[in-house]
Scaffold this motif. Structure first.
Motif, mmCIF file in Angstrom:
data_model
loop_
_atom_site.group_PDB
_atom_site.id
_atom_site.type_symbol
_atom_site.label_atom_id
_atom_site.label_comp_id
_atom_site.label_asym_id
_atom_site.label_seq_id
_atom_site.Cartn_x
_atom_site.Cartn_y
_atom_site.Cartn_z
ATOM 1 N N THR A 59 0.828 -1.203 0.000
ATOM 2 C CA THR A 59 0.000 0.000 0.000
ATOM 3 C C THR A 59 0.865 1.257 0.000
ATOM 4 N N ALA A 60 1.932 1.257 0.806
ATOM 5 C CA ALA A 60 2.800 2.432 0.896
ATOM 6 C C ALA A 60 3.491 2.731 -0.432
ATOM 7 N N VAL A 61 3.885 1.695 -1.156
ATOM 8 C CA VAL A 61 4.551 1.898 -2.447
ATOM 9 C C VAL A 61 3.594 2.559 -3.442
ATOM 10 N N ILE A 62 2.366 2.051 -3.510
ATOM 11 C CA ILE A 62 1.384 2.634 -4.428
ATOM 12 C C ILE A 62 1.040 4.062 -4.018
ATOM 13 N N LEU A 63 0.830 4.267 -2.725
ATOM 14 C CA LEU A 63 0.499 5.608 -2.264
ATOM 15 C C LEU A 63 1.660 6.573 -2.495
ATOM 16 N N GLY A 64 2.885 6.098 -2.308
ATOM 17 C CA GLY A 64 4.045 6.942 -2.565
ATOM 18 C C GLY A 64 4.098 7.395 -4.012
ATOM 19 N N GLY A 65 3.823 6.474 -4.934
ATOM 20 C CA GLY A 65 3.797 6.831 -6.348
ATOM 21 C C GLY A 65 2.706 7.823 -6.672
ATOM 22 N N ALA A 66 1.574 7.710 -5.988
ATOM 23 C CA ALA A 66 0.469 8.646 -6.224
ATOM 24 C C ALA A 66 0.742 10.006 -5.589
ATOM 25 N N VAL A 67 1.357 9.998 -4.409
ATOM 26 C CA VAL A 67 1.596 11.247 -3.687
ATOM 27 C C VAL A 67 2.622 12.119 -4.397
ATOM 28 N N VAL A 68 3.665 11.514 -4.956
ATOM 29 C CA VAL A 68 4.693 12.314 -5.617
ATOM 30 C C VAL A 68 4.126 13.068 -6.816
ATOM 31 N N GLU A 69 2.963 12.648 -7.285
ATOM 32 C CA GLU A 69 2.292 13.355 -8.368
ATOM 33 C C GLU A 69 1.919 14.780 -7.948
ATOM 34 N N HIS A 70 1.778 15.006 -6.640
ATOM 35 C CA HIS A 70 1.415 16.340 -6.171
ATOM 36 C C HIS A 70 2.523 17.354 -6.443
ATOM 37 N N MET A 71 3.755 16.904 -6.591
ATOM 38 C CA MET A 71 4.817 17.821 -6.962
ATOM 39 C C MET A 71 4.533 18.427 -8.333
ATOM 40 N N ARG A 72 4.013 17.620 -9.234
ATOM 41 C CA ARG A 72 3.625 18.108 -10.555
ATOM 42 C C ARG A 72 2.456 19.095 -10.437
ATOM 43 N N ASN A 73 1.506 18.819 -9.558
ATOM 44 C CA ASN A 73 0.357 19.698 -9.423
ATOM 45 C C ASN A 73 0.747 21.058 -8.843
ATOM 46 N N ILE A 74 1.706 21.078 -7.917
ATOM 47 C CA ILE A 74 2.207 22.350 -7.402
ATOM 48 C C ILE A 74 2.873 23.136 -8.523
ATOM 49 N N ALA A 75 3.679 22.449 -9.332
ATOM 50 C CA ALA A 75 4.326 23.107 -10.469
ATOM 51 C C ALA A 75 3.284 23.677 -11.431
ATOM 52 N N LEU A 76 2.202 22.940 -11.645
ATOM 53 C CA LEU A 76 1.151 23.417 -12.544
ATOM 54 C C LEU A 76 0.516 24.695 -12.012
ATOM 55 N N SER A 77 0.300 24.777 -10.695
ATOM 56 C CA SER A 77 -0.290 25.984 -10.107
ATOM 57 C C SER A 77 0.604 27.202 -10.325
ATOM 58 N N THR A 78 1.924 27.023 -10.196
ATOM 59 C CA THR A 78 2.829 28.152 -10.436
ATOM 60 C C THR A 78 2.891 28.505 -11.917
ATOM 61 N N MET A 79 2.669 27.521 -12.786
ATOM 62 C CA MET A 79 2.675 27.801 -14.221
ATOM 63 C C MET A 79 1.495 28.678 -14.638
ATOM 64 N N VAL A 80 0.397 28.626 -13.881
ATOM 65 C CA VAL A 80 -0.709 29.540 -14.158
ATOM 66 C C VAL A 80 -0.214 30.978 -14.030
ATOM 67 N N THR A 81 0.547 31.250 -12.965
ATOM 68 C CA THR A 81 1.095 32.588 -12.768
ATOM 69 C C THR A 81 2.093 32.952 -13.864
ATOM 70 N N MET A 82 2.930 31.994 -14.249
ATOM 71 C CA MET A 82 3.960 32.253 -15.248
ATOM 72 C C MET A 82 3.393 32.496 -16.638
ATOM 73 N N LEU A 83 2.371 31.742 -17.007
ATOM 74 C CA LEU A 83 1.954 31.670 -18.404
ATOM 75 C C LEU A 83 0.618 32.344 -18.714
ATOM 76 N N VAL A 84 -0.166 32.660 -17.678
ATOM 77 C CA VAL A 84 -1.514 33.193 -17.904
ATOM 78 C C VAL A 84 -1.615 34.585 -17.290
ATOM 79 N N PRO A 85 -2.175 35.576 -17.999
ATOM 80 C CA PRO A 85 -2.355 36.918 -17.432
ATOM 81 C C PRO A 85 -3.209 36.881 -16.166
#
Length: 492
Positions: free
Chosen positions: A118-144
């Motif tokens: 369970t921990a291995v699967i959850l770890g793989g899913a949780v690290v995806e949140h790093m991408r989601n944080i990056a996406l939120s900052t990209m809104v600021t970078m790329l969108v007026p």
């Protein structure tokens, strides 16, 4: 964003990144849903599903501070590549464990293999949140700035589409193919999204850092400093944290309640169809935005969500539950977009990763508390009492009859608490302060017009400041008039 508005080059790049992130979210959600369905069906343990849900949020809370610091100090595209690679490795490891170990060992709650798997699967899913944080900052970078809320609504729409796909096919995969083939599908999808990500380019992916910004690990001091620098921002995070305390109830008990009413295949389809509400809500925000005061919109939306959560299990009717989930999901994009839109305006770009990470950690830490607490209470006390003759008689006037009246009682109380808390938040000083901070951080019309014409990588307008300029007031730093080039301190 209306159809009459012309997208900038940055917005077109953002759309490509958004689609790729949707592909990755489909993968992680697919395996995450499947794991929850599989464990409950094989063990019939509300405690096990509650612990899995709580552990997921606990992993998010522990990792988000580090994720935010990584996002701030590295190019966002590289962060997304790192996230996809780690997820692929974790899911591949889970597949190897499934092949090498008997299924009975993986489902033995008293054995370490269940928790490791369970921990291995959850770890793989949780690290995806790093991408989601990056996406939120990209809104600021790329969108007026004027279209941040619309872009966040588009994120909600895409997440809704991903949610539909994963919830429907997770149930079908577990019901028809089993856990082994489900993991194999997740590995293949992760590899495909990673390959697609390698084809993308983000020319604007440079952030100016503060001269003293040297912390590379978990930058707790920098995160706290950035949050406290904005009047009322910490209170907004605290409110969202309280909201997540209530959300932990739904995390722990929503799937068990649904699986009492439907087979796993049908339950997956019900969740998928009801998730069209997520798409509709996201489309409404993408079209209309959140209004002049997103914090007011947030509180109203949360009050309505609390009322729905209290009432959608008031009778043991499958259609009421399905309709309630659909309406609830219509409101989620507005709640999420409101907080993101506020942070994207009031926080300088150079620190947004850590602020998003801090908020995610602080808020995510709340849900495991409720999930870990409510799951054993529900399984060992509330549900048995509700099924007893005296408990059933006591609940019948309010909640009717049915096998899952104990879970319905928990939902009723949690929803009522959410409504009261949201109403009281309107009366606080913090509500007025964060509203004023958001208004003060609005970019001047001249600068905003220059940004829209020149795109996110355009020249700095007269009077604008660069991200990380500690001498500038927070409102000026967050104005959106930030240069990604020039003499930036230590660009990444």
């Amino acid at each position: 964003m209306t159809s009459s508005e012309v997208r900038t080059a940055g917005e077109r790049t953002f759309l490509h990144v958004l689609v790729n992130t949707a592909m990755a979210n489909v993968t992680t959600s697919f395996l995450w849903f499947a794991l929850t369905f599989w464990v409950y069906l094989e063990t019939r343990s509300v405690l096990a599903t509650g612990i899995i849900g709580g552990a997921y949020m606990l992993f998010v809370a522990v990792g988000s501070m580090l994720f935010g610091s990584i996002v701030d100090h590295h190019r966002k595209l590289r962060v997304m590549l790192l996230s996809g690679t780690l997820t692929l490795g974790a899911f591949a490891l889970a597949g190897a464990m499934y092949l090498l170990l008997p299924e009975s060992a993986l489902l033995d709650l008293a054995a370490p293999w269940f928790w490791l798997f369970t921990a291995v699967i959850l770890g793989g899913a949780v690290v995806e949140h790093m991408r989601n944080i990056a996406l939120s900052t990209m809104v600021t970078m790329l969108v007026p700035d004027a279209r941040h809320a619309n872009a966040n609504g588009m994120v909600g729409t895409v997440q809704g589409i991903a949610f539909i796909i994963t919830s429907v096919f997770s149930g079908i995969a577990i019901g028809q193919l089993g856990m082994g083939w489900t993991i194999a599908i997740a590995v293949a999808l992760t590899a495909a999204s990673l390959a697609h990500l390698l084809t993308l380019r983000v020319p604007e992916d440079v952030v100016a850092l503060d001269a003293d910004d040297t912390v590379r690990g978990i930058d707790l001091r920098g995160s706290v400093r950035a949050v406290l620098a904005i009047g009322g921002l910490f209170a907004l995070i605290v409110f969202s944290t309280f909201n997540n305390l209530i959300g932990g109830v739904y995390m722990a008990l929503m799937d068990p309640y649904g699986l009492e009413l439907f087979s796993v295949e049908v339950w997956g389809i019900v969740v998928g169809v009801s998730a069209t509400g997520f798409i509709i809500g996201g489309m409404v925000i993408a079209r209309l935005g959140l209004g002049r005061r997103p914090i007011r919109t947030l509180l109203i939306v949360v009050m309505i969500m609390g009322a729905l959560g209290a009432l959608f299990t008031i009778r043991d009717w499958w259609w009421l539950y399905a309709l309630g989930i659909w309406a609830y999901m219509c409101l989620i994009p507005a709640a999420e977009a409101a907080e993101q839109t506020i942070i994207q305006r009031v926080v300088p770009l150079s620190r947004q990763g850590r602020v998003f990470g801090f908020a995610m950690a602080f808020e995510a830490a709340a849900a495991p508390v409720t999930a870990f607490l409510i799951a054993p209470i529900a399984e060992f006390w509330i549900i048995p009492w509700a099924r007893s003759d005296s408990g059933a008689a006591a609940l019948e006037p309010v909640l009717g009859t049915g096998e899952a009246r104990g879970i319905a009682l928990v939902f009723l109380i949690a929803g009522a608490v959410m409504v009261v808390a949201s109403a009281l938040a309107f009366l606080t000083r913090s509500y007025r302060v964060i509203s004023a901070s958001y208004e003060a951080a609005a970019p001047p019309e001249a600068v905003e017009g220059a940004d829209a014409a020149a795109g996110p990588a355009g020249a700095v307008a007269p009077g604008a400041v660069r991200a990380g300029d500690a001498s500038a007031p927070p409102a000026a730093q967050a104005s959106g008039a930030v240069s990604d080039g020039g003499s930036a301190a230590e660009p990444r």
